[in-house]
Design a protein around this motif. Structure first.
Motif, PDB file in Angstrom:
ATOM      1  N   GLU A  44      -6.349   1.587   9.990  1.00  0.00           N
ATOM      2  CA  GLU A  44      -7.458   1.889  10.905  1.00  0.00           C
ATOM      3  C   GLU A  44      -8.655   1.005  10.608  1.00  0.00           C
ATOM      4  N   VAL A  45      -8.980   0.858   9.345  1.00  0.00           N
ATOM      5  CA  VAL A  45     -10.122   0.013   8.956  1.00  0.00           C
ATOM      6  C   VAL A  45      -9.862  -1.433   9.353  1.00  0.00           C
ATOM      7  N   LEU A  46      -8.684  -1.937   9.034  1.00  0.00           N
ATOM      8  CA  LEU A  46      -8.369  -3.325   9.361  1.00  0.00           C
ATOM      9  C   LEU A  46      -8.385  -3.578  10.862  1.00  0.00           C
ATOM     10  N   SER A  73      -4.921   5.002   6.865  1.00  0.00           N
ATOM     11  CA  SER A  73      -6.383   4.868   6.837  1.00  0.00           C
ATOM     12  C   SER A  73      -6.800   3.411   6.669  1.00  0.00           C
ATOM     13  N   LEU A  74      -6.073   2.659   5.848  1.00  0.00           N
ATOM     14  CA  LEU A  74      -6.397   1.240   5.700  1.00  0.00           C
ATOM     15  C   LEU A  74      -6.113   0.474   6.985  1.00  0.00           C
ATOM     16  N   LYS A  90      -1.525   6.215   2.000  1.00  0.00           N
ATOM     17  CA  LYS A  90      -2.844   5.595   2.173  1.00  0.00           C
ATOM     18  C   LYS A  90      -2.850   4.535   3.267  1.00  0.00           C
ATOM     19  N   ALA A  91      -1.690   4.166   3.753  1.00  0.00           N
ATOM     20  CA  ALA A  91      -1.570   3.043   4.678  1.00  0.00           C
ATOM     21  C   ALA A  91      -2.269   3.273   6.008  1.00  0.00           C
ATOM     22  N   ILE A 113       0.856  -1.190   0.000  1.00  0.00           N
ATOM     23  CA  ILE A 113       0.000   0.000   0.000  1.00  0.00           C
ATOM     24  C   ILE A 113       0.891   1.239   0.000  1.00  0.00           C
TER      25      ILE A 113
END
Length: 68
Positions: free
Chosen positions: A17-19, A14-15, A11-12, A7
Motif C-alpha cells: 500500500e505504501v509503495l 501494508s508495505l 507485513k507485505a 517481506i
C-alpha cells in the motif's frame, strides 16, 4: 532501478500500500514460482562467479547429465 524485497507475508500488504501510494514507484508482487526461479538464477550466477574466480571447481557436464 529495480529492487527485489523479501517481506514476511503478514507485513507485505501494508508495505505494498505504501509503495503503490508513491507516484514514481511501480510495485507488483511476484508469484511464488517466479520468486523461486529468481532465487535459483541468483544462486547459479553466484556459483559461476566463484568458478570464474577459481574459488570453486566446475563439474564435468557429462557427470551432471548422468546425475539427471
Amino acid at each position: 532501478m529495480k529492487v527485489l524485497l523479501e517481506i514476511p507475508d503478514h507485513k507485505a500488504s501494508s508495505l505494498m500500500e505504501v509503495l503503490q501510494s508513491i507516484s514514481y514507484v511501480r510495485a507488483k508482487p511476484l508469484t511464488e514460482a517466479k520468486a523461486i526461479l529468481l532465487e535459483e538464477i541468483r544462486e547459479a550466477v553466484e556459483e559461476m562467479q566463484l568458478i570464474k574466480a577459481g574459488k570453486k571447481q566446475a563439474r564435468n557436464a557429462e557427470d551432471f547429465l548422468n546425475e539427471l
